[in-house]
Design an enzyme around this catalytic site. Structure first.
Site, mmCIF file in Angstrom:
data_model
loop_
_atom_site.group_PDB
_atom_site.id
_atom_site.type_symbol
_atom_site.label_atom_id
_atom_site.label_comp_id
_atom_site.label_asym_id
_atom_site.label_seq_id
_atom_site.Cartn_x
_atom_site.Cartn_y
_atom_site.Cartn_z
ATOM 1 N N CYS A 191 0.820 -1.203 0.000
ATOM 2 C CA CYS A 191 0.000 0.000 0.000
ATOM 3 C C CYS A 191 0.865 1.269 0.000
ATOM 4 C CB CYS A 191 -0.970 -0.053 1.175
ATOM 5 S SG CYS A 191 -2.402 1.023 1.024
ATOM 6 N N HIS A 192 0.835 2.055 1.078
ATOM 7 C CA HIS A 192 1.639 3.276 1.175
ATOM 8 C C HIS A 192 3.048 2.980 1.713
ATOM 9 C CE1 HIS A 192 -2.317 5.165 0.784
ATOM 10 N NE2 HIS A 192 -1.674 6.258 0.413
#
Length: 184
Positions: A113-114
């Protein structure tokens, strides 16, 4: 029992407040279920606030600080996402050095994800193919990576995924990579 055993493998999980709960707890469960020994590494020892997207989730207690953790004692690393988590981690020099050490030693690293913001900050994505949450595409390309939009991307010992929907494939690939990692 998993076809890939992590018996005797020590896996670090690097995260802080704002970590996406499922992106920490599901890989943690996968490592434990495969017989691995996880260590929860954060900016400080104590309760860490997890998030479920933009709502507060549960808390989890970290085991050690990044500044005190010895990368040579681990067989692999997981960096979960959540918007605030890697944004806070990438401003912490000991956390960045911790990540760099895994790449210098060519140990398996899983990031979702991030989380790849940490890879850009650590300057370890140049020449690699990765995936992430779509908003990180330009940051990763600017850091020298080739960005792809796929469920899970494996480039050598680096495993990346886009979001919580990708967790089953991400966790399966993590266990496979960690099972194949050499001795500490």
């Amino acid at each position: 029992m998993s076809e890939h055993t992590l018996q005797g493998k020590h896996i670090a999980f690097l995260f802080t407040d704002g970590v996406e709960e499922s992106e920490l707890t599901e890989p943690l469960k996968a490592v434990k279920d495969a017989g691995g020994t996880p260590t929860l590494v954060s900016l400080e020892v104590g309760e860490i606030q997890m998030m479920q997207h933009d709502e507060k989730g549960g808390t989890i207690r970290s085991d050690t600080e990044a500044s005190a953790a010895d990368p040579s004692g681990f067989d692999g690393l997981v960096i979960p996402g959540g918007v605030a988590n890697p944004d806070r981690l990438r401003t912490d020099a000991p956390s960045v050095r911790f990540v760099q050490a895994f790449f210098e030693a060519d140990k398996p690293v899983g990031v979702i994800c991030h989380g790849p913001w940490m890879l850009a900050e650590a300057d370890v994505v140049r020449g690699r193919t990765v995936t992430s949450w779509p908003s990180l595409r330009t940051d990763l390309q600017n850091a020298g990576a080739t960005w792809v939009d796929q469920e899970v991307c494996v480039d050598g010992t680096l495993v990346t995924s886009r979001n919580p929907d990708d967790l089953p494939a991400f966790c399966a690939e993590l266990v496979k990579q960690f099972a194949g990692s050499g001795a500490r």
